[in-house]
Design an enzyme around this catalytic site. Structure first.
Site, PDB file in Angstrom:
ATOM      1  N   ARG A 180       0.346  -1.187   0.209  1.00 25.81           N
ATOM      2  CA  ARG A 180      -0.116  -0.198   0.005  1.00 25.81           C
ATOM      3  C   ARG A 180       0.664   1.417   0.037  1.00 25.81           C
ATOM      4  NH1 ARG A 180      -5.152   1.660   3.657  1.00 25.81           N
ATOM      5  NH2 ARG A 180      -6.119   0.438   1.793  1.00 25.81           N
TER       6      ARG A 180
ATOM      7  N   HIS B  62      -7.597   1.041  -6.347  1.00 25.06           N
ATOM      8  CA  HIS B  62      -7.594   0.603  -4.892  1.00 25.06           C
ATOM      9  C   HIS B  62      -8.270  -1.141  -5.707  1.00 25.06           C
ATOM     10  CE1 HIS B  62      -7.948  -1.117  -1.551  1.00 25.06           C
ATOM     11  NE2 HIS B  62      -8.826  -0.523  -0.282  1.00 25.06           N
TER      12      HIS B  62
ATOM     13  N   GLN C 107      -9.891  -4.108  -3.549  1.00 21.70           N
ATOM     14  CA  GLN C 107     -11.363  -3.471  -3.117  1.00 21.70           C
ATOM     15  C   GLN C 107     -12.436  -3.985  -3.698  1.00 21.70           C
ATOM     16  OE1 GLN C 107     -12.163  -1.784  -0.390  1.00 21.70           O
ATOM     17  NE2 GLN C 107     -13.965  -2.213  -0.808  1.00 21.70           N
TER      18      GLN C 107
ATOM     19  N   ASP D 156     -17.694   6.480  -0.650  1.00 15.59           N
ATOM     20  CA  ASP D 156     -15.933   7.323  -0.174  1.00 15.59           C
ATOM     21  C   ASP D 156     -15.969   8.036  -0.198  1.00 15.59           C
ATOM     22  OD1 ASP D 156     -13.426   5.652   0.526  1.00 15.59           O
ATOM     23  OD2 ASP D 156     -12.699   6.294  -1.687  1.00 15.59           O
TER      24      ASP D 156
ATOM     25  N   CYS E 195     -16.231   1.485   1.048  1.00 15.07           N
ATOM     26  CA  CYS E 195     -14.925   0.416   1.090  1.00 15.07           C
ATOM     27  C   CYS E 195     -14.795   1.099   2.440  1.00 15.07           C
ATOM     28  CB  CYS E 195     -14.121   1.109  -0.179  1.00 15.07           C
ATOM     29  SG  CYS E 195     -13.291   2.871   0.451  1.00 15.07           S
TER      30      CYS E 195
ATOM     31  N   ARG F 161     -13.489  -8.987   1.578  1.00 15.80           N
ATOM     32  CA  ARG F 161     -11.509  -8.354   0.885  1.00 15.80           C
ATOM     33  C   ARG F 161     -11.100  -9.191   0.947  1.00 15.80           C
ATOM     34  NH1 ARG F 161      -9.402  -3.540   1.336  1.00 15.80           N
ATOM     35  NH2 ARG F 161      -7.973  -4.236   0.655  1.00 15.80           N
TER      36      ARG F 161
END
Ligand code: CP
Ligand code: NVA
Length: 304
Positions: A103, A130, A133, A222, A262, A290
């Site tokens: 990340r 991402h 996700q 988000d 998310c 996830r």
């Protein structure tokens, strides 16, 4: 040749479907309490330049369920691109571990990590995208709807990394994807152009959230200020307040619309408590998935 998962578009549509099949199979085994350990003896290095709850815990737990081991490297440990060159880290970790998840802030660093690693690299979020996700998100939609036909996704808010990965997905699976964002917060131009050129999905960028949610199967939101944008939070709160997913906006959507986020959510900003805790919300199924989807991605990359 090793495979990476840095963008959704690194997988073909068939490969995405294969990942879903494997995910469903492995999720069932977990629910039945049955062991499935195809990654016994394998080691995953997890490099974090940003904070995380879901990504860290889901990868670490997932790797352990698969019989492998995960090593957590915090933002203070590696200092990727600062303490040491990305390509050196890539080459060193490749000598110890079988797979890397990272990340990072800068997407160029993710590309460099993948280029110089001799083991598969999974993108656990960059400023640009991402992908894990959105793989979990669309798997969750599939679980709830049982199919992905005639799918309309209304993304309400920032044209950020998560929105960009949705648009990448629209370059692989057909859908109607609508982003409603204030002017100046559009998604990445190249990602949008590529997805439109692929031509299998309809992608609209709108300014009006009410128009966006008409007939939508999913309302997605988000945070308004992503990690690294904390200094802009006050301005963004002003710009995005008309894009809050609240009871009023929900009144313009289908009764059975699925609400997704998310996470982490800033309750009272992009989404209100009554909506995120309400009957349409599937955010915790989404969070759970996830882990199941990432397990399938790791197995796929390591068995490639
Ligand atoms: N959704 C997500 O990636 O959560 P974390 O930032 O907590 O990992
Ligand atoms: N857009 C958010 C997603 C967090 C999972 C961020 O980058 O902070």
């Amino acid at each position: 040749m090793k495979r990476d998962f840095v963008h959704i578009t690194d997988f073909s549509a068939d490969e995405i479907r294969e990942v879903f099949e494997l995910t469903a199979k492995m999720k069932t085994l977990v629910k039945e309490g049955k062991e499935y350990t195809p990654l016994k003896g394998k080691n995953l290095a997890m490099i974090f330049a940003k904070p995380s709850a879901r990504t860290r815990v889901s990868f670490e737990t997932g790797m352990s369920q698969l019989g492998g081991h995960a090593i957590y490297l915090s933002p203070n440990d590696i200092g990727i691109g600062k303490r040491e060159a990305v390509k050196d880290i890539a080459r060193v970790i490749s000598r110890y571990d079988d797979i890397i998840m990272a990340r990072l802030f800068d997407h160029a660093h993710m590309l460099e990590l993948a280029e110089y690693s001799t083991v598969p690299v999974i993108n656990g979020l960059t400023d640009l995208n991402h992908p894990c996700q959105i793989m979990a998100d669309i798997f969750t939609v599939l679980e709830h709807r049982k199919h992905l036909n005639d799918l309309k996704i209304a993304f309400i808010g920032d044209g950020n990394n998560v929105a960009n990965s949705w648009i990448n997905l629209a370059a692989r699976l057909p859908m109607h994807f609508v982003l409603a964002s204030p002017s100046g917060y559009d998604p990445d131009e190249d990602i949008l152009k590529n997805a439109r050129n692929v031509g299998i999905s309809r992608i609209d960028i709108l300014r009006d959230p009410v128009e966006a949610v008409q007939d939508a199967d999913v309302i997605y939101t988000d945070v308004w200020a992503s990690m690294g944008q904390e200094a802009e939070a006050a301005q963004r709160r002003k710009d995005f307040m008309p894009y809050q997913v609240n009871r009023e906006l929900m009144s313009h959507a289908k009764e059975d619309v699925l609400v997704m986020h998310c996470l982490p959510a800033h309750r009272g900003d992009e989404i209100t408590d009554d909506v995120i805790d309400g009957p349409n919300s599937i955010v915790f199924d989404e969070a759970e998935n996830r882990m199941h989807v990432q397990k399938a991605i790791m197995v796929k990359l390591l068995q490639a």
